[in-house]
Motif scaffolding. Sequence first.
Motif, PDB file in Angstrom:
ATOM      1  N   GLU A  31       0.837  -1.213   0.000  1.00  0.00           N
ATOM      2  CA  GLU A  31       0.000   0.000   0.000  1.00  0.00           C
ATOM      3  C   GLU A  31       0.866   1.254   0.000  1.00  0.00           C
ATOM      4  O   GLU A  31       0.591   2.210  -0.724  1.00  0.00           O
ATOM      5  N   ARG A  32       1.924   1.243   0.777  1.00  0.00           N
ATOM      6  CA  ARG A  32       2.832   2.398   0.818  1.00  0.00           C
ATOM      7  C   ARG A  32       3.522   2.582  -0.540  1.00  0.00           C
ATOM      8  O   ARG A  32       3.706   3.700  -1.008  1.00  0.00           O
ATOM      9  N   GLN A  33       3.878   1.480  -1.178  1.00  0.00           N
ATOM     10  CA  GLN A  33       4.493   1.564  -2.509  1.00  0.00           C
ATOM     11  C   GLN A  33       3.506   2.122  -3.535  1.00  0.00           C
ATOM     12  O   GLN A  33       3.885   2.892  -4.421  1.00  0.00           O
ATOM     13  N   ILE A  34       2.246   1.747  -3.397  1.00  0.00           N
ATOM     14  CA  ILE A  34       1.223   2.278  -4.306  1.00  0.00           C
ATOM     15  C   ILE A  34       1.014   3.762  -4.040  1.00  0.00           C
ATOM     16  O   ILE A  34       0.871   4.553  -4.976  1.00  0.00           O
ATOM     17  N   ASN A  35       1.029   4.168  -2.761  1.00  0.00           N
ATOM     18  CA  ASN A  35       0.950   5.604  -2.436  1.00  0.00           C
ATOM     19  C   ASN A  35       2.113   6.356  -3.082  1.00  0.00           C
ATOM     20  O   ASN A  35       1.926   7.434  -3.657  1.00  0.00           O
ATOM     21  N   SER A  73      -1.640   9.941  -2.398  1.00  0.00           N
ATOM     22  CA  SER A  73      -0.202  10.078  -2.664  1.00  0.00           C
ATOM     23  C   SER A  73       0.628  10.325  -1.407  1.00  0.00           C
ATOM     24  O   SER A  73       1.847  10.394  -1.486  1.00  0.00           O
ATOM     25  N   SER A  74      -0.029  10.430  -0.272  1.00  0.00           N
ATOM     26  CA  SER A  74       0.688  10.761   0.956  1.00  0.00           C
ATOM     27  C   SER A  74       1.205   9.508   1.672  1.00  0.00           C
ATOM     28  O   SER A  74       0.415   8.670   2.103  1.00  0.00           O
ATOM     29  N   PRO A  75       2.532   9.401   1.843  1.00  0.00           N
ATOM     30  CA  PRO A  75       3.056   8.257   2.598  1.00  0.00           C
ATOM     31  C   PRO A  75       2.659   8.313   4.069  1.00  0.00           C
ATOM     32  O   PRO A  75       2.694   7.303   4.772  1.00  0.00           O
ATOM     33  N   ALA A  76       2.260   9.488   4.528  1.00  0.00           N
ATOM     34  CA  ALA A  76       1.835   9.644   5.920  1.00  0.00           C
ATOM     35  C   ALA A  76       0.413   9.137   6.140  1.00  0.00           C
ATOM     36  O   ALA A  76      -0.051   9.089   7.265  1.00  0.00           O
ATOM     37  N   ARG A  77      -0.275   8.751   5.050  1.00  0.00           N
ATOM     38  CA  ARG A  77      -1.661   8.298   5.179  1.00  0.00           C
ATOM     39  C   ARG A  77      -1.832   6.893   4.581  1.00  0.00           C
ATOM     40  O   ARG A  77      -2.585   6.708   3.641  1.00  0.00           O
ATOM     41  N   PRO A  78      -1.126   5.907   5.124  1.00  0.00           N
ATOM     42  CA  PRO A  78      -1.220   4.548   4.572  1.00  0.00           C
ATOM     43  C   PRO A  78      -2.615   3.940   4.724  1.00  0.00           C
ATOM     44  O   PRO A  78      -2.954   2.971   4.060  1.00  0.00           O
ATOM     45  N   ASP A  79      -3.442   4.530   5.597  1.00  0.00           N
ATOM     46  CA  ASP A  79      -4.808   4.048   5.767  1.00  0.00           C
ATOM     47  C   ASP A  79      -5.691   4.444   4.576  1.00  0.00           C
ATOM     48  O   ASP A  79      -6.772   3.904   4.400  1.00  0.00           O
ATOM     49  N   HIS A  80      -5.223   5.365   3.762  1.00  0.00           N
ATOM     50  CA  HIS A  80      -5.968   5.809   2.578  1.00  0.00           C
ATOM     51  C   HIS A  80      -5.580   4.918   1.401  1.00  0.00           C
ATOM     52  O   HIS A  80      -4.686   5.249   0.631  1.00  0.00           O
ATOM     53  N   LYS A  81      -6.225   3.781   1.293  1.00  0.00           N
ATOM     54  CA  LYS A  81      -5.904   2.820   0.239  1.00  0.00           C
ATOM     55  C   LYS A  81      -6.488   3.279  -1.091  1.00  0.00           C
ATOM     56  O   LYS A  81      -7.595   3.779  -1.154  1.00  0.00           O
TER      57      LYS A  81
END
Length: 151
Positions: A31-35, A73-81
């Motif tokens: 998910e972080r990589q997709i962000n 696009s925010s790495p600080a928001r990994p909950d935003h899939k």
Amino acid sequence: MPKAKPHPNQLPFDFVAPAPAKGVAELAGLERQINALVGTVLASDGRPREVIAAEMSVLLDDTVSKAMLDAYSSPARPDHKVPASRLLALLVVTDRQDLLDPIMRKIGAALLVGEEVKTARMGHLQQMIRQAQAEMRALGVDAPTIREGND
């Protein structure tokens, strides 16, 4: 129609056959990589995010906002899939389908974009020709001549 020029930041295609990630936690952090991918796509496009969001909304027939793109696009928001449909729409409207290849390789696939499919088909046809030629050589070793008509 003239051949489309590659995006100036287009990633090169890697001809190494990808192996799917099957080990413990090999897909952890996807998910972080997709962000990060979304962030890269947005940064590589000079248009305002509102414009990109509007084009995605039209393509999807669903509302996409600048705020959603910011969150995706925010790495600080990994909950935003990022839903797959929105990721794919983003890649289409920004013409950055090439950036999906590294993610696809994690599952054992590789990505061809647009007319690149023709190049892959040419390789497939060349392989089929080699196989047919090998079969002809093998048959030719002991194949008899076909009877000729007696006049």
